[in-house]
Design a protein around this motif. Structure first.
Motif, PDB file in Angstrom:
ATOM      1  N   GLU A 111       0.818  -1.214   0.000  1.00  0.00           N
ATOM      2  CA  GLU A 111       0.000   0.000   0.000  1.00  0.00           C
ATOM      3  C   GLU A 111       0.853   1.267   0.000  1.00  0.00           C
ATOM      4  O   GLU A 111       0.383   2.342  -0.393  1.00  0.00           O
ATOM      5  CB  GLU A 111      -0.946   0.009   1.207  1.00  0.00           C
ATOM      6  N   GLU A 112       2.123   1.153   0.415  1.00  0.00           N
ATOM      7  CA  GLU A 112       3.005   2.319   0.426  1.00  0.00           C
ATOM      8  C   GLU A 112       3.193   2.880  -0.982  1.00  0.00           C
ATOM      9  O   GLU A 112       3.332   4.096  -1.159  1.00  0.00           O
ATOM     10  CB  GLU A 112       4.364   1.947   1.023  1.00  0.00           C
ATOM     11  N   ILE A 115       0.212   5.190  -1.999  1.00  0.00           N
ATOM     12  CA  ILE A 115       0.310   6.494  -1.337  1.00  0.00           C
ATOM     13  C   ILE A 115       1.391   7.346  -2.001  1.00  0.00           C
ATOM     14  O   ILE A 115       1.201   8.540  -2.263  1.00  0.00           O
ATOM     15  CB  ILE A 115       0.620   6.311   0.161  1.00  0.00           C
ATOM     16  N   HIS A 118       0.396   8.726  -5.506  1.00  0.00           N
ATOM     17  CA  HIS A 118      -0.520   9.861  -5.371  1.00  0.00           C
ATOM     18  C   HIS A 118       0.245  11.133  -5.011  1.00  0.00           C
ATOM     19  O   HIS A 118      -0.058  12.223  -5.504  1.00  0.00           O
ATOM     20  CB  HIS A 118      -1.570   9.566  -4.306  1.00  0.00           C
ATOM     21  N   ASP A 119       1.262  10.984  -4.154  1.00  0.00           N
ATOM     22  CA  ASP A 119       2.083  12.143  -3.778  1.00  0.00           C
ATOM     23  C   ASP A 119       2.880  12.659  -4.971  1.00  0.00           C
ATOM     24  O   ASP A 119       3.040  13.876  -5.152  1.00  0.00           O
ATOM     25  CB  ASP A 119       3.035  11.777  -2.635  1.00  0.00           C
TER      26      ASP A 119
END
Length: 233
Positions: A111-112, A115, A118-119
Motif C-alpha cells: 500500500e506504500e 500512497i 498519489h504524492d
C-alpha cells in the motif's frame, strides 16, 4: 574546396578569455556560472555560429525532466544493482536535463506504493519507473498517470494489464521452470524439495513458484513441500 571551420567550445573560450570549463558549464545551464557571464557566452556562441548539441541547447533553455523511480528497500543486494544501473544511465543523459528522484518502499507493505504515487502526481514528475509490488493495487494509479501524459515503465515486476509504456524484466515463470529442471538433475534419489521464500504476495515470486512447481510435480519420485515463508529478524 574550402571547408567551413567547425566552431567548438575552445574557440568561444579563446574569444572571451575564459576557461573551457566555464564555457561548457554556461552552455549546459549550470547554476555555477552567473547570469551575465552565461548571457555573454551564449551571445558569443551565436555570433561564431556555434552549434551546440541537443543536450546543451536543452539546458540553456533551462528545460529539465524529472523522472521518479520507485524501488524496494530490500533485498539490498538486488535493488542496489538496479539503482546503480539507473544511476549510470542518469549520468549518460544528464546533459539532456534528466533528473532522477529515488523513492523506496517496503516490499511487505504494498500500500506504500499507492500512497507514494498519489504524492508524486502533485510534484510534476515527467515520467515514472516503478517495480510494482501488488499489480492489482497500482494498475489504476499507472493508468491515471498515463492519462496525464506521464509515461510509466515497469522494471523487474510487471503490470501487463495496465497502460504502462514498457516493461524491463525476465520471464519469471520460465525462470521457475529452469530452476525446477536443474533441481531434477541435481537430485540423485527420491526425496523432498522445499520452497523457501520471504514473500508470497509479490507477483514475480508467485510466477517463479508456479513454474518451479509445474516441473517438480511431474516427477513421480519428488515430493514438493511449501512454500514456507521466512521470517525477518
Amino acid at each position: 574546396m574550402c571547408m567551413a571551420k567547425i566552431v567548438g567550445i575552445a574557440d568561444i573560450a579563446s574569444a572571451l578569455g575564459l576557461s573551457r570549463s566555464t564555457v561548457s558549464r554556461a552552455l549546459n545551464g549550470s547554476p555555477l556560472v552567473n547570469k551575465e557571464t552565461q548571457r555573454l557566452i551564449i551571445e558569443t556562441a551565436d555570433q561564431l555560429h556555434f552549434k551546440p548539441n541537443k543536450a546543451a541547447r536543452s539546458l540553456v533553455k533551462q528545460k529539465t525532466y524529472t523522472i521518479g523511480v520507485i524501488l524496494f528497500s530490500r533485498p539490498a543486494y538486488f535493488w542496489d544493482e538496479v539503482r546503480y544501473g539507473i544511476q549510470r544511465a542518469e549520468n549518460d543523459f544528464r546533459d539532456f536535463g534528466i533528473m532522477i528522484r529515488y523513492y523506496t518502499t517496503d516490499i511487505e507493505h504494498p500500500e506504500e506504493q499507492v500512497i507514494l504515487i498519489h504524492d508524486l502526481e502533485n510534484d510534476a514528475h515527467n515520467g515514472l519507473i516503478i517495480s510494482p509490488n501488488d499489480p492489482s493495487l497500482v494498475v489504476e494509479c499507472i493508468d491515471h498517470l498515463v492519462e496525464r501524459n506521464v509515461p510509466v515503465l515497469t522494471v523487474s515486476n510487471d503490470v501487463p494489464e495496465s497502460r504502462r509504456f514498457c516493461h524491463i524484466g525476465c520471464d519469471y515463470h520460465r525462470a521457475g521452470r529452469t530452476a525446477g529442471h536443474l533441481m531434477g538433475k541435481f537430485l540423485q534419489k527420491p526425496g523432498e524439495v522445499a520452497i523457501l521464500t520471504f514473500s508470497n504476495t509479490v507477483s514475480p515470486i508467485r510466477q517463479r513458484i508456479a513454474g518451479f512447481r509445474k516441473v517438480i510435480e511431474r516427477s513421480s519420485n519428488t515430493t514438493l513441500l511449501g512454500p514456507y515463508r521466512l521470517s525477518r529478524t
